[in-house]
Design an enzyme around this catalytic site. Structure first.
Site, short mmCIF file in Angstrom:
data_model
loop_
_atom_site.label_atom_id
_atom_site.label_comp_id
_atom_site.label_asym_id
_atom_site.label_seq_id
_atom_site.Cartn_x
_atom_site.Cartn_y
_atom_site.Cartn_z
N HIS A 195 98.41 79.90 26.69
CA HIS A 195 98.12 79.80 25.25
C HIS A 195 98.95 80.79 24.42
O HIS A 195 99.09 80.63 23.22
CB HIS A 195 96.62 79.98 24.97
CG HIS A 195 96.11 81.38 25.02
ND1 HIS A 195 95.44 81.89 26.11
CD2 HIS A 195 96.16 82.39 24.11
CE1 HIS A 195 95.09 83.14 25.87
NE2 HIS A 195 95.51 83.47 24.66
N ASP B 239 95.23 78.43 32.50
CA ASP B 239 95.89 79.12 31.37
C ASP B 239 96.92 80.14 31.85
O ASP B 239 96.90 81.30 31.45
CB ASP B 239 94.83 79.79 30.49
CG ASP B 239 95.39 80.17 29.11
OD1 ASP B 239 96.52 79.74 28.79
OD2 ASP B 239 94.70 80.88 28.37
N SER C 49 96.05 89.06 25.57
CA SER C 49 96.14 87.85 26.38
C SER C 49 97.43 87.81 27.18
O SER C 49 98.51 88.02 26.64
CB SER C 49 96.08 86.61 25.48
OG SER C 49 94.80 86.44 24.94
#
Length: 504
Positions: free
Chosen positions: A129, A159, A235
């Site tokens: 992402h 992910d 992230s």
């Protein structure tokens, strides 16, 4: 002060001193002075500065940019001629359209995330992402250098994305290695390094708060939970153990405010490593597949199968000619272990199978009709494009349909399957069993989703063809002291599932 007063004062002072001394002795005996027992285990780890210094240069900031289409202009509203607001709105929207005309060209937007180098050749891991829909991707290093990155492969299921940069001549990259996330325990210390809110090179420390978290983000959720502060921009960054090994990839947070509240999630290293290896070799993830539909073993199902406690994964249906079918797996089997790994519940089997190499022969331990058996099968490859067909609803019976003789059992009106009923409910020709004609409202059967047109194919793994077969099987279960009956239920399309109903 008189002598008596002086004596009373001396006695008082002596009494106070005695009480203080007694309190000191009591406090010392209780451990109130100095650190309490177990305090060494309660304090934080010793300084992580040496470990951080050793791995910090391998953590990068990921910056991306993409072109977005211009926003649509708002049309000028039509007003009646002579309206008092006509002149005002014309002037306002004229200025607005001129401004939009200037901004109507495609715009470049950027975003930030984190990543880490796993190979001196230039391979970098981050979240999918972080780089999704990006036109350009750059890795920004701690020394201020910036390298353009190429996307090697991505896996949306967990992910993960793998990038590749070309190191500058004479400037080898610092790389980190993965550790074993399976040995982590709740309470183990960890540290996160990343790029929260664009503040590169930020380190936070915490503990593993929980393991095997399912946050409903994908079919293979198996997250590590940590209270190490993780914020937007973290992230794709690494979660390290105290040895400096990557044991997780920071991926998600729970945050009503947008900032850290001490609930962060990381993809375990042991889940990510095989996928990263596949992305590196093939540019895509290649997961294992055996061709079964499974369901949870509830306490009622466990009791009906004499499992003792809910465990394993119940096989609801087996794909024809799939690896499971070829290996002898059958509907009604409860899978207890796969390739030497314990199947604790329904959710753990797809994760274990997906992590198993394609074409590997594995041993599967199942419980079948109360007996433990060992089977062997060869793992196939999952086709991500496969989508289960929606199950159609059973049609209503026609008002002029002939009356059918039924028997009421388990809150169900049951009938023997006839050609007329097969046609009425559009039941596939190859299906056999006892037809459910009606379901008592508010019954356990209704709560479990049994519907008219369903077939009761088996009761406790014994085939049934008539309502009398079911009645006999229920009587036998009562004599054996069983409280629940395990029903294999099929819909008209042949989708199989199991459910347990109380025999009384």
């Amino acid at each position: 002060m008189d002598a008596a007063a002086g004596t009373r004062g001396a006695r008082a002072r002596t009494g106070i001193a005695g009480l203080l001394l007694a309190g000191l002795i009591a406090a010392t005996s209780l451990g109130s002075f100095g650190p309490p027992a177990g305090a060494a285990a309660m304090k934080g780890p010793d300084s992580v500065a040496d470990t951080a210094a050793n791995v910090m240069d391998a953590v990068v900031n990921i910056s991306t940019s993409q072109t977005v289409a211009p926003s649509r202009s708002v049309p000028t509203p039509e007003l009646p001629p002579g309206s008092p607001f006509e002149e005002f709105f014309e002037e306002f929207f004229k200025r607005r359209q001129q401004q939009q005309g200037e901004d109507n060209a495609p715009r470049r937007v950027s975003s930030l995330g984190s990543g880490f180098v796993i190979d001196q050749a230039g391979f970098i891991v981050t979240n999918n992402h972080v780089i999704a829909d990006a036109d350009e991707i750059y890795a920004n290093f701690a020394d201020g250098s910036k390298l353009k990155a190429e996307l090697i492969g991505r896996d949306t299921k967990i992910d993960i994305a793998l990038l590749k940069v070309t190191p500058e001549e004479g400037k080898p990259l610092k790389a980190v290695k993965f550790g074993n996330s399976d040995v982590l325990r709740v309470g183990d210390w960890v540290m996160a390094i990343g790029n929260p809110f664009g503040l590169g090179g930020t380190l936070t420390v915490g503990v593993i708060s929980a393991r095997n978290r399912d946050i409903n983000s994908g079919p293979y959720d198996n997250f590590l939970q940590t209270d190490a502060a993780i914020n937007r921009g973290n992230s794709g960054g690494p979660l390290f153990n105290m040895d400096g090994d990557v044991i997780g990839i920071n991926t998600a947070i729970i945050s009503p405010s947008g900032g850290s509240i001490g609930i962060g999630f990381a993809v375990p290293a042991n889940t990510a490593v095989p996928i990263i290896a596949q992305l590196k070799e093939f540019g895509e993830a290649r997961r294992g597949w055996i061709g079964v539909r499974i369901q949870q073993v509830t306490p009622e199902i466990a009791e009906s199968l004499a499992l003792g406690r809910p465990r394993g994964a119940l096989v609801g249906a087996v794909t024809e000619d799939g690896p499971a079918a070829k290996g002898g797996l059958k509907a009604g089997d409860v899978v207890l272990s796969f390739d030497g790994k314990e199947v604790k519940d329904m959710r753990s089997l797809p994760i274990i199978v997906a992590d198993t190499p394609v074409d590997k022969e594995v041993e599967v331990v199942v419980v079948r009709k109360g007996t433990e058996e060992k089977l062997k099968l060869v793992v196939g490859r999952l086709n991500e494009a496969e989508v289960a067909a929606a199950t159609p609803e059973a049609p209503e019976a026609k008002p002029d349909a002939p009356k059918v003789e039924t028997q009421k059992l388990l809150g169900l009106d049951l009938a023997e399957l006839t050609p007329e009923l097969r046609t009425r409910f559009k039941i596939k020709d190859e299906l056999k069993g006892v037809v459910v004609m009606a379901v008592e409202p508010g019954s356990v059967a209704a709560e479990r989703g049994i519907a008219p047109g369903n077939l009761i194919v088996e009761v406790n793994q014994e085939a049934t063809a008539t309502p009398k077969d079911i009645e006999n099987r229920l009587e036998a279960l009562k004599k054996d002291g069983r409280r629940s009956a395990l029903l294999m239920v099929a819909d008209p399309e042949g989708q199989i599932r199991f459910t347990a109903l109380p025999v009384d």
